[in-house]
Scaffold this active site. Sequence first.
Site, PDB file in Angstrom:
ATOM      1  N   CYS A 116      -9.894  45.709  71.328  1.00  0.00           N
ATOM      2  CA  CYS A 116     -11.519  45.891  72.792  1.00  0.00           C
ATOM      3  C   CYS A 116     -11.242  47.163  73.419  1.00  0.00           C
ATOM      4  CB  CYS A 116     -11.632  44.664  73.327  1.00  0.00           C
ATOM      5  SG  CYS A 116     -11.939  42.878  71.758  1.00  0.00           S
ATOM      6  N   HIS A 256     -14.699  44.598  80.234  1.00  0.00           N
ATOM      7  CA  HIS A 256     -14.828  44.159  78.732  1.00  0.00           C
ATOM      8  C   HIS A 256     -15.292  42.536  78.505  1.00  0.00           C
ATOM      9  CE1 HIS A 256     -14.636  43.407  74.730  1.00  0.00           C
ATOM     10  NE2 HIS A 256     -13.776  42.283  75.081  1.00  0.00           N
ATOM     11  N   ASN A 286     -19.477  39.259  72.697  1.00  0.00           N
ATOM     12  CA  ASN A 286     -18.180  40.303  73.238  1.00  0.00           C
ATOM     13  C   ASN A 286     -18.145  41.124  71.119  1.00  0.00           C
ATOM     14  OD1 ASN A 286     -15.746  41.554  72.557  1.00  0.00           O
ATOM     15  ND2 ASN A 286     -14.872  40.048  72.437  1.00  0.00           N
TER      16      ASN A 286
END
Length: 331
Positions: A116, A256, A286
Amino acid sequence: MTCAKRAGIVGVGSAVPDRVLTNFDLEKMVDTSDEWIRTMTGISERRIASEGEATSDFALKAGKAAIENAGLSPQDIDLIILATFTGDTPLPATACLVQHALGCEGTPAFDLAAGCSGFVYGLAVADAFVRSGHYERVLVIGADMLSCVTNWTDRSTCVLFGDGAGAAVVAPVNGDAGFLAFELGADGSGAKHLHIPAGGSRHPYTPEDLAQHRDKIVMEGREVFKFAVKIQGEATERVLARCGMTTADVDMIIPHQANTRIIESAVNRLGLPTEKFFVNLNKYGNTSAASIPIALDEAVAEGKIKKGDTVVTVGFGAGLTWAAGVMKWAY
Ligand code: ACO
């Protein structure tokens, strides 16, 4: 070409699948509830690719949008970096498929694997290439299709993820705009907390692996949560210190998009108002390497980031990795 100027972002774009999977849909698939998911993660729905769609489809759309937003054409791009861990196939790099579809024949293209954190890693690489004069206009894409590596029978992970892509064009910028500092890091001792156990050279697939979903993401949620809460604030403070700034100088943080509780912990630690954190994970979940560039694109489109603003991007993910960057917004 040599370049004495700073590098910065000159265009952004994003693309997500049309198909929406809501928490109520998930209630019918696993033992969960809309209330648990919203309370524990902040997610209400996510976008999921339809049959026949692949990571490069969204990466291409996001890349095209960023190039257009920069007022450029694909032929102006002289390097393509695609941050992903869910490429169309293990070989070749999905960046090459995007390069071909863009019509940028001959342009170098490679994938970057940093979970990520990949998009911010990609920005740092692009910054170095542009400032060194090796390349002038770099397309950095963060794209992931987590639906293909999600164990849809595991309620502790399947409620978290979504698919999508975001992109930015990095090029020389004028005045005091552009990237000021990056803070990249990794702690491989935490690899076991977030991984796909089978399918690589250490453990090629066996029929049992597939039956037991070992070709899908396995995560120690608590461990990742603890790491994320700690590193998000630390990396932000460190990257600001690198360019002589403090949180008081920040106009917008693009974190994030994993979990609102993780973002709230950064709000508390950094002592900034919540309005300074752009959050859209309620709509997308996500999306791994895509989460920061999708959020960045939306923040710009909504007028929440303006020319001259100090913007921090900060991510964490599998590796374990982390990456933060500070920039003065250039347009
Ligand atoms: N619905 C209902 N109950 C659930 C669900 C669900 N979807 N998932 C777990 N539970 C239950 C558990 O079984 C457990 O029940 P028990 O107490 O009876 O044993 C209880 O809820 C608490 O579970 P925990 O896993 O301990 O809950 P936690 O507070 O850790 O929250 C979460 C779980 C949301 C996953 C959290 O750990 C988290 O967000 N971790 C970080 C994840 C992350 O950010 N990952 C991204 C990294 S990068 C990448 O993905 C590529």
